[in-house]
Design an enzyme around this catalytic site. Sequence first.
Site, mmCIF file in Angstrom:
data_model
loop_
_atom_site.group_PDB
_atom_site.id
_atom_site.type_symbol
_atom_site.label_atom_id
_atom_site.label_comp_id
_atom_site.label_asym_id
_atom_site.label_seq_id
_atom_site.Cartn_x
_atom_site.Cartn_y
_atom_site.Cartn_z
ATOM 1 N N ARG A 72 -52.363 -5.518 72.009
ATOM 2 C CA ARG A 72 -53.352 -6.208 71.181
ATOM 3 C C ARG A 72 -53.099 -7.713 71.295
ATOM 4 O O ARG A 72 -51.966 -8.161 71.402
ATOM 5 C CB ARG A 72 -53.216 -5.813 69.711
ATOM 6 C CG ARG A 72 -53.692 -4.400 69.393
ATOM 7 C CD ARG A 72 -53.683 -4.140 67.891
ATOM 8 N NE ARG A 72 -52.369 -4.239 67.314
ATOM 9 C CZ ARG A 72 -51.900 -5.282 66.644
ATOM 10 N NH1 ARG A 72 -52.667 -6.344 66.411
ATOM 11 N NH2 ARG A 72 -50.678 -5.289 66.179
ATOM 12 N N TYR A 212 -57.268 -2.358 76.652
ATOM 13 C CA TYR A 212 -56.045 -1.775 76.116
ATOM 14 C C TYR A 212 -56.115 -1.489 74.623
ATOM 15 O O TYR A 212 -56.493 -2.354 73.823
ATOM 16 C CB TYR A 212 -54.851 -2.697 76.379
ATOM 17 C CG TYR A 212 -53.537 -1.938 76.438
ATOM 18 C CD1 TYR A 212 -53.095 -1.387 77.636
ATOM 19 C CD2 TYR A 212 -52.764 -1.743 75.305
ATOM 20 C CE1 TYR A 212 -51.906 -0.667 77.697
ATOM 21 C CE2 TYR A 212 -51.582 -1.029 75.354
ATOM 22 C CZ TYR A 212 -51.154 -0.493 76.556
ATOM 23 O OH TYR A 212 -49.978 0.218 76.617
ATOM 24 N N GLY A 213 -55.693 -0.307 74.241
ATOM 25 C CA GLY A 213 -55.387 0.068 72.852
ATOM 26 C C GLY A 213 -56.314 -0.498 71.795
ATOM 27 O O GLY A 213 -57.523 -0.343 71.870
ATOM 28 N N LYS A 221 -57.890 0.184 64.798
ATOM 29 C CA LYS A 221 -57.550 -1.016 64.032
ATOM 30 C C LYS A 221 -58.815 -1.786 63.618
ATOM 31 O O LYS A 221 -58.895 -2.303 62.500
ATOM 32 C CB LYS A 221 -56.633 -1.929 64.859
ATOM 33 C CG LYS A 221 -55.357 -1.258 65.348
ATOM 34 C CD LYS A 221 -54.511 -0.706 64.237
ATOM 35 C CE LYS A 221 -53.116 -0.315 64.751
ATOM 36 N NZ LYS A 221 -52.286 0.267 63.675
ATOM 37 N N HIS A 241 -52.735 0.479 56.316
ATOM 38 C CA HIS A 241 -51.965 0.733 57.524
ATOM 39 C C HIS A 241 -50.757 1.592 57.135
ATOM 40 O O HIS A 241 -49.633 1.109 57.068
ATOM 41 C CB HIS A 241 -51.525 -0.617 58.109
ATOM 42 C CG HIS A 241 -50.883 -0.530 59.443
ATOM 43 N ND1 HIS A 241 -49.967 -1.462 59.883
ATOM 44 C CD2 HIS A 241 -51.026 0.354 60.447
ATOM 45 C CE1 HIS A 241 -49.585 -1.147 61.106
ATOM 46 N NE2 HIS A 241 -50.203 -0.053 61.467
ATOM 47 N N SER A 263 -44.396 -3.212 62.529
ATOM 48 C CA SER A 263 -44.090 -2.583 63.811
ATOM 49 C C SER A 263 -42.575 -2.590 64.056
ATOM 50 O O SER A 263 -41.840 -3.385 63.467
ATOM 51 C CB SER A 263 -44.812 -3.314 64.939
ATOM 52 O OG SER A 263 -44.386 -4.641 64.984
ATOM 53 N N CYS A 265 -40.415 -0.367 63.110
ATOM 54 C CA CYS A 265 -39.622 0.218 62.031
ATOM 55 C C CYS A 265 -39.582 1.741 62.110
ATOM 56 O O CYS A 265 -38.958 2.401 61.278
ATOM 57 C CB CYS A 265 -40.171 -0.199 60.666
ATOM 58 S SG CYS A 265 -39.868 -1.928 60.278
ATOM 59 N N ASP A 288 -50.658 6.566 60.990
ATOM 60 C CA ASP A 288 -50.984 5.139 61.114
ATOM 61 C C ASP A 288 -51.912 4.584 60.041
ATOM 62 O O ASP A 288 -51.733 3.445 59.632
ATOM 63 C CB ASP A 288 -51.599 4.870 62.497
ATOM 64 C CG ASP A 288 -51.554 3.401 62.891
ATOM 65 O OD1 ASP A 288 -50.542 2.741 62.610
ATOM 66 O OD2 ASP A 288 -52.543 2.900 63.455
ATOM 67 N N ASN A 377 -44.504 -1.612 75.326
ATOM 68 C CA ASN A 377 -45.660 -1.170 74.526
ATOM 69 C C ASN A 377 -46.405 -0.024 75.222
ATOM 70 O O ASN A 377 -47.592 0.166 75.001
ATOM 71 C CB ASN A 377 -46.596 -2.362 74.274
ATOM 72 C CG ASN A 377 -47.658 -2.061 73.216
ATOM 73 O OD1 ASN A 377 -47.386 -1.367 72.224
ATOM 74 N ND2 ASN A 377 -48.872 -2.558 73.419
ATOM 75 N N ARG A 379 -47.791 3.648 75.851
ATOM 76 C CA ARG A 379 -48.371 4.485 74.800
ATOM 77 C C ARG A 379 -48.632 5.909 75.251
ATOM 78 O O ARG A 379 -48.863 6.159 76.428
ATOM 79 C CB ARG A 379 -49.717 3.881 74.369
ATOM 80 C CG ARG A 379 -49.612 2.490 73.752
ATOM 81 C CD ARG A 379 -49.166 2.566 72.325
ATOM 82 N NE ARG A 379 -48.886 1.250 71.760
ATOM 83 C CZ ARG A 379 -48.904 1.018 70.445
ATOM 84 N NH1 ARG A 379 -49.184 1.971 69.595
ATOM 85 N NH2 ARG A 379 -48.604 -0.178 69.996
ATOM 86 N N GLY A 506 -33.388 11.581 60.661
ATOM 87 C CA GLY A 506 -33.466 12.767 59.802
ATOM 88 C C GLY A 506 -32.778 12.589 58.456
ATOM 89 O O GLY A 506 -33.155 13.236 57.464
HETATM 90 O O1 TSX Z 1 -37.385 5.101 63.642
HETATM 91 C C1 TSX Z 1 -36.329 4.744 63.154
HETATM 92 N N1 TSX Z 1 -35.986 5.190 61.882
HETATM 93 C C2 TSX Z 1 -36.940 5.993 61.094
HETATM 94 C C3 TSX Z 1 -36.831 7.383 61.413
HETATM 95 C C4 TSX Z 1 -37.428 8.338 60.723
HETATM 96 N N2 TSX Z 1 -35.477 3.936 63.861
HETATM 97 C C5 TSX Z 1 -35.858 3.410 65.183
HETATM 98 C C6 TSX Z 1 -36.548 2.091 64.996
HETATM 99 C C7 TSX Z 1 -37.285 1.630 66.189
HETATM 100 C C8 TSX Z 1 -38.651 2.211 66.291
HETATM 101 C C9 TSX Z 1 -34.275 3.590 63.329
HETATM 102 N N3 TSX Z 1 -33.296 2.823 63.814
HETATM 103 C C10 TSX Z 1 -33.907 4.038 62.075
HETATM 104 C C11 TSX Z 1 -34.768 4.885 61.328
HETATM 105 O O2 TSX Z 1 -34.463 5.310 60.232
HETATM 106 N N4 TSX Z 1 -32.678 3.519 61.787
HETATM 107 C C12 TSX Z 1 -32.323 2.785 62.868
HETATM 108 C C13 TSX Z 1 -31.050 2.032 63.024
HETATM 109 C C14 TSX Z 1 -30.014 2.935 63.635
HETATM 110 C C15 TSX Z 1 -29.929 3.075 65.003
HETATM 111 C C16 TSX Z 1 -28.954 3.937 65.541
HETATM 112 C C17 TSX Z 1 -28.093 4.622 64.697
HETATM 113 C C18 TSX Z 1 -28.198 4.470 63.341
HETATM 114 C C19 TSX Z 1 -29.154 3.630 62.815
HETATM 115 N N5 TSX Z 1 -27.057 5.468 65.126
HETATM 116 C C20 TSX Z 1 -26.726 5.840 66.376
HETATM 117 O O3 TSX Z 1 -27.313 5.377 67.308
HETATM 118 C C21 TSX Z 1 -25.677 6.849 66.539
HETATM 119 MN MN MN Z 2 -50.138 0.790 63.454
#
Ligand code: TSX
Ligand code: MN
Length: 600
Positions: A72, A212-213, A221, A241, A263, A265, A288, A377, A379, A506
């Site tokens: 975007r 694109y997208g 969006k 969002h 983004s 997260c 989304d 990016n 997809r 998880g």
């Molecule tokens: O998606 C993520 N989440 C949500 C999951 C449901 N990520 C990836 C972010 C980029 C898109 C995360 N990264 C999350 C998270 O809760 N936490 C982290 C940070 C993290 C990264 C690696 C480890 C622990 C925390 N541990 C090992 O790699 C072993």
């Molecule tokens: Mn989005």
Amino acid sequence: MSQMTSNTRLLDWVEEVRELCGPDDVVWCDGSQEQFDLLADKLVAAGTLKKLNPAKRPNSYWAHSDPRDVARVESRTYICSRLESDAGPTNNWRNPEEMRKHMTELYSGSMAGRTLYVVPFSMGPVGSPFSMIGVELTDSPYVVLSMSIMAAVGQAVLDELGDRGDFVPCLHSVGQPIKPGEQDVPWPCDPDETVIAHFPESREIWSYGSGYGGNALLGKKCLALRIASAVARDEGWLAEHMLILKLTSPRGEVHYVAGAFPSACGKTNLAMLVPAVGGWKVETVGDDIAWMRFGEDGRLWAVNPEAGFFGVAPGTSQRTNPNALKTLTKNVIFTNTALTHDDDVWWEGLTDEVPEGLTTWKGEAYDPASGPAAHPNARFTVSAAQAPQIAQEWQRPEGVPISAILFGGRRASLIPLVSEAHSWEHGVFLGSIVASETTAAAEGSVGNLRRDPFAMLPFCGYNMGDYFAHWLATGARADVSKLPRIYLVNWFRKGSDGSFLWPGFGDNARVLAWIVDRLEGRVGAVETPFGRTPKLADLNTDGLSIEPSALEELCSVDRRLLVSECESIEEHFSTFGDHLPKELAHQLDQLREQLLEVVD
Ligand code: TSX
Ligand code: MN
């Protein structure tokens, strides 16, 4: 010409665009599998798509874009309202008449040598009173295929529209006419002249120059967020969002949770979570966008207006999102991933080992010294219906009743793992200060704090100060006891050694479990400046190897850092001028007062 509709507004508009853009042909999309397959074959012949190995990835395709058209483009995205103040300080603004004049010149003859496709689509189930109908006119068959996955498309939509005029016209051209005798390219586009324009007052979208997208799939969006947010303001609902997930506890309690995250997260990962704690179940309603309005029962009900997932591939793996991998086994369009030697796809993070014989997203032999194999990016485009974890009620016309709203961000310090807002107003304040530390150099220097209120910064179709006011007004007319509770979450807090304090993924189900315990009135909480955080004993840590001191740190608020945060929030709020609701300025005052109170 078509026998598919007698809708005069639509027929007249298609004719007007045909005259302006000058395509060789006009084709109406009926939403059938036959038409999808025919177009896919055509794109394979043209070199835009490659059919993946049917033994590994049945009925799936790989596309790679022009390297200048990979994301975007916010700098070329405009809100064209009569008054500049209606676009507000966070949007690019153009006068609607000037933009129409400029883009009419761009569109003039822009589809020469191409086919104009008419794509009637419904955001939300066809026939639901809450759905919005759009019609995208596009000269990109790749867009037609993608739209057919991401929305309900075709004759059923035209039948539902009937002779009504209330559809959103969405005009799209890649902006690369084919001159007589000239060869087409696999990914036509016009990056130097790209414009994505929204006209919220007349409810129209004009997009030029990108295939694109979010620049090109105009239902997502552009319509479901930017146009819909302006409609929602006028009609008294919320277009957000947000992911929507269904959470079932070991006791059988069902709660639906919505969540807004900037983004990078892991919003899609959360929407598809596989809980690390026994007995809990997460199912996906949407990953989304959430359209939310009050039901007859006074609760806030959410609908996912989309029919598919358009997700970022890199980082998606068995560890981070096993349900996504299960969803991606067939009927997928991959764009800008890498290609394996045996015609399957690969991206960074999918496996620890890089397979031999990769072709990069640019179509070149992979050389680690020349950058990643997949574009960051890259997809996948896939139907939500084939996701194994999809909630059975995901397309219910009335949606699902929301118990809790999460606001998240990537914050290495200060922001606790989870905190519960004291009130709707306090929750709106927490949403308005959502921020994330940047992860890629492309977004400015790494680790910079970027405010992204409600994760809506690039997607709010009107003045964001007015948007805050709309959220406050929404709470003010509700039965407080039936409003969702609002939570701030942060999976990304780091310890003094720079490592993540929380395992994430998880294990985030442990946070969801605490939220359910709060909703069900089973646990107390500890007051902090950002709201109520868990008593450490109330967080389920069974099977988790985490030091009590790390847990303590995760849920604490450092008052020294809070001082600079208050200054940063004040600066953020000042950008909204007199459109900032006084309630939010008051919330900031209250946060400051906490600094003066208890010193421990
Ligand atoms: O998606 C993520 N989440 C949500 C999951 C449901 N990520 C990836 C972010 C980029 C898109 C995360 N990264 C999350 C998270 O809760 N936490 C982290 C940070 C993290 C990264 C690696 C480890 C622990 C925390 N541990 C090992 O790699 C072993
Ligand atoms: Mn989005």
